[in-house]
Design a protein around this motif. Structure first.
Motif, PDB file in Angstrom:
ATOM      1  N   TRP A 154       0.861  -1.192   0.000  1.00 44.97           N
ATOM      2  CA  TRP A 154       0.000   0.000   0.000  1.00 44.97           C
ATOM      3  C   TRP A 154       0.890   1.232   0.000  1.00 44.97           C
ATOM      4  CZ3 TRP A 154      -0.570   4.355   2.947  1.00 44.97           C
ATOM      5  CH2 TRP A 154      -1.713   5.137   2.697  1.00 44.97           C
ATOM      6  N   PRO A 156       0.442   5.771  -0.325  1.00 41.24           N
ATOM      7  CA  PRO A 156      -0.581   6.819  -0.194  1.00 41.24           C
ATOM      8  C   PRO A 156      -1.315   7.122  -1.494  1.00 41.24           C
ATOM      9  CG  PRO A 156       1.378   7.429   1.048  1.00 41.24           C
ATOM     10  CD  PRO A 156       1.738   6.183   0.284  1.00 41.24           C
ATOM     11  N   LEU A 160      -6.021   7.005   1.029  1.00 42.57           N
ATOM     12  CA  LEU A 160      -6.096   6.715   2.456  1.00 42.57           C
ATOM     13  C   LEU A 160      -7.552   6.447   2.838  1.00 42.57           C
ATOM     14  CD1 LEU A 160      -4.466   6.586   5.107  1.00 42.57           C
ATOM     15  CD2 LEU A 160      -5.009   9.026   5.427  1.00 42.57           C
ATOM     16  N   ARG A 163     -10.965   6.910   8.575  1.00 42.12           N
ATOM     17  CA  ARG A 163     -10.727   6.354   9.901  1.00 42.12           C
ATOM     18  C   ARG A 163     -12.036   5.819  10.479  1.00 42.12           C
ATOM     19  NH1 ARG A 163      -5.998   9.694  12.744  1.00 42.12           N
ATOM     20  NH2 ARG A 163      -4.883   7.919  13.685  1.00 42.12           N
ATOM     21  N   ALA A 269      -7.264   0.294   8.564  1.00 43.78           N
ATOM     22  CA  ALA A 269      -7.365   1.724   8.263  1.00 43.78           C
ATOM     23  C   ALA A 269      -6.660   2.557   9.320  1.00 43.78           C
ATOM     24  CB  ALA A 269      -8.841   2.131   8.149  1.00 43.78           C
ATOM     25  N   LEU A 272      -2.941   2.488   8.718  1.00 38.78           N
ATOM     26  CA  LEU A 272      -2.482   3.333   7.617  1.00 38.78           C
ATOM     27  C   LEU A 272      -2.492   4.807   7.997  1.00 38.78           C
ATOM     28  CD1 LEU A 272      -4.072   1.573   4.496  1.00 38.78           C
ATOM     29  CD2 LEU A 272      -1.806   1.266   5.520  1.00 38.78           C
ATOM     30  N   HIS A 273      -3.424   5.221   8.838  1.00 35.55           N
ATOM     31  CA  HIS A 273      -3.417   6.610   9.315  1.00 35.55           C
ATOM     32  C   HIS A 273      -2.203   6.868  10.205  1.00 35.55           C
ATOM     33  CE1 HIS A 273      -7.163   8.591   7.974  1.00 35.55           C
ATOM     34  NE2 HIS A 273      -7.595   7.345   7.817  1.00 35.55           N
ATOM     35  N   THR A 276       0.821   6.976   7.846  1.00 39.69           N
ATOM     36  CA  THR A 276       0.794   8.171   6.999  1.00 39.69           C
ATOM     37  C   THR A 276       1.173   9.412   7.801  1.00 39.69           C
ATOM     38  OG1 THR A 276      -0.912   7.201   5.584  1.00 39.69           O
ATOM     39  CG2 THR A 276      -0.641   9.582   5.480  1.00 39.69           C
TER      40      THR A 276
END
Length: 313
Positions: A154, A156, A160, A163, A269, A272-273, A276
Motif C-alpha cells: 500500500w 498513499p 487513504l 478512519r 485503516a 495506515l493513518h 501516513t
C-alpha cells in the motif's frame, strides 16, 4: 555429482555468487530488494561449483545483527538435467553446516525456505516450471510445504481509507491485556503460523510468542493499538511496526466474540493513518492465501497484490 564442490562464500566472493547469472525471466525467486541491503553474510551464501563455474546457489538471510539465518530466500538449483539432484545436495550441505547445536528458528529447527513467486505463477508455463524445479529440489532435501502467502503493498497514492467511526483506539502497552487478547484470538485463527504453534504449544504460549516476536521488530511497540467498540468492549488489536526495510503490520486480530462485523477493515485503516502521519512512503504486508477474510479486508482498504510467497519448512 562427484565433480561438484558445495561450499559457502569466503569474504570478498560476492561476485562469485552473482556469476551464476540472472534470476529466471519468469520472476520466480526474485526477492525484489537490493541484494546488498538485506543482511546476507558471505558464510550464509552457498554455491555448487563444477570447476570454476557456479551451477547452483542458495542465499540464507537474517535480520541485521542476527546470529543465525532466519530464512532461505534465494535458491537456484541450476538448469542442467541433474538440477534437482544438484539443488537438493547443495541445500543438504548448507543446512547441515548452518544448523548448529542450540540453533532455533522462529518456525522450528531449520530456516524456512521462502520462494517468491509472481501472482499468476500457476497459469504461466515458464513460472510453473521454474517454481516446480525449486520445490522438487527442496523436497528432495527434506523440506515440506507449509503455506502460501500473498505479498501486499500500500502506498498513499492508492488512497487513504477513512478512519473508523465505530471503534476507538488506545495504546496496547499492558502485556497482560495483550497476551489475554492474543490467546483468545488464536481460537479459530486461519493463520497457518497461529494454528501450527497453537497445536504445538497451546493458546497462551502462542500468544506470548506473538508478543515477543512482534516486539522484537525494529519498529518497536509504540504504535500498537487496542480497539474498543461503542460500549467499551475490547474487540481487537493491531500491532503496526517496521521491519528492516518497510512499515508493516506485525499482527492483527479480532476477538472471536466480535468477529463478523468487518472490524479488520477498521484496524487496517487505523494502521495506515498512523503510518501516513509519520510520513511512511510505503507499507508492505502479507497474509495466507487461505485466509480469505483477511485478504478481502486488505483488498477493500486498497492494498495491491505484488506477488506470492511459498514457504517450505
Amino acid at each position: 555429482m562427484s565433480d561438484l564442490i558445495f561450499r559457502p562464500l569466503e569474504a570478498g566472493e560476492f561476485d562469485l555468487f552473482h556469476s551464476y547469472g540472472p534470476h529466471p525471466a519468469s520472476g520466480v525467486g526474485a526477492r525484489g530488494l537490493p541484494f546488498d541491503e538485506l543482511g546476507y553474510r558471505a558464510d550464509w551464501l552457498w554455491v555448487a561449483l563444477r570447476g570454476d563455474e557456479v551451477v547452483a546457489r542458495a542465499a540464507f538471510w537474517g535480520p541485521p545483527g542476527s546470529e543465525h539465518p532466519f530464512s532461505l530466500d534465494w535458491f537456484d538449483p541450476g538448469t542442467g538435467p541433474d538440477r534437482i539432484e544438484v539443488g537438493a545436495a547443495l541445500l543438504r550441505a548448507a543446512y547441515a553446516a548452518l544448523v548448529t547445536p542450540g540453533y532455533s528458528a522462529p518456525s522450528g529447527a531449520r530456516p524456512d525456505f521462502h520462494l517468491f513467486l509472481p501472482g499468476d505463477w500457476r497459469e504461466r508455463p515458464d513460472a510453473l516450471a521454474d517454481a516446480t524445479d525449486r520445490i522438487k529440489a527442496a523436497e528432495k532435501a527434506g523440506l515440506r510445504h507449509s503455506v502460501e502467502r500473498l505479498n501486499l503493498r500500500w502506498i498513499p497514492e492508492y488512497g487513504l481509507p477513512p478512519r473508523s467511526t465505530r471503534l476507538t483506539f488506545t495504546p496496547a502497552d499492558d502485556d497482560g491485556t495483550v497476551v489475554d487478547l492474543l490467546a483468545r484470538i488464536t481460537e479459530g485463527s486461519l493463520d497457518a503460523w497461529d494454528r501450527r504453534t497453537l497445536a504445538e504449544k497451546g493458546m497462551r504460549e502462542t500468544a506470548k510468542e506473538t508478543l515477543a516476536d512482534v516486539a522484537g521488530f525494529p519498529g518497536g511497540r509504540g504504535r500498537w493499538r487496542l480497539a474498543h467498540d461503542a460500549s467499551g468492549d475490547l474487540v481487537g488489536i493491531v500491532m503496526p511496526t517496521r521491519n528492516s526495510k518497510f512499515a508493516t503490520i506485525g499482527y492483527i486480530g479480532v476477538d472471536p466474540a466480535h468477529r463478523g462485523h468487518g472490524y479488520a477493515d477498521d484496524l487496517v485503516a487505523e494502521t495506515l493513518h498512523i503510518f501516513t502521519s509519520e510520513g511512511e512512503p510505503e507499507v508492505r504486508d502479507s497474509t495466507d492465501l487461505g485466509n480469505t477474510p483477511m485478504a478481502a479486508s486488505f483488498a477493500r482498504i486498497g492494498y495491491r497484490i505484488i506477488g506470492h510467497r511459498l514457504i517450505m519448512i
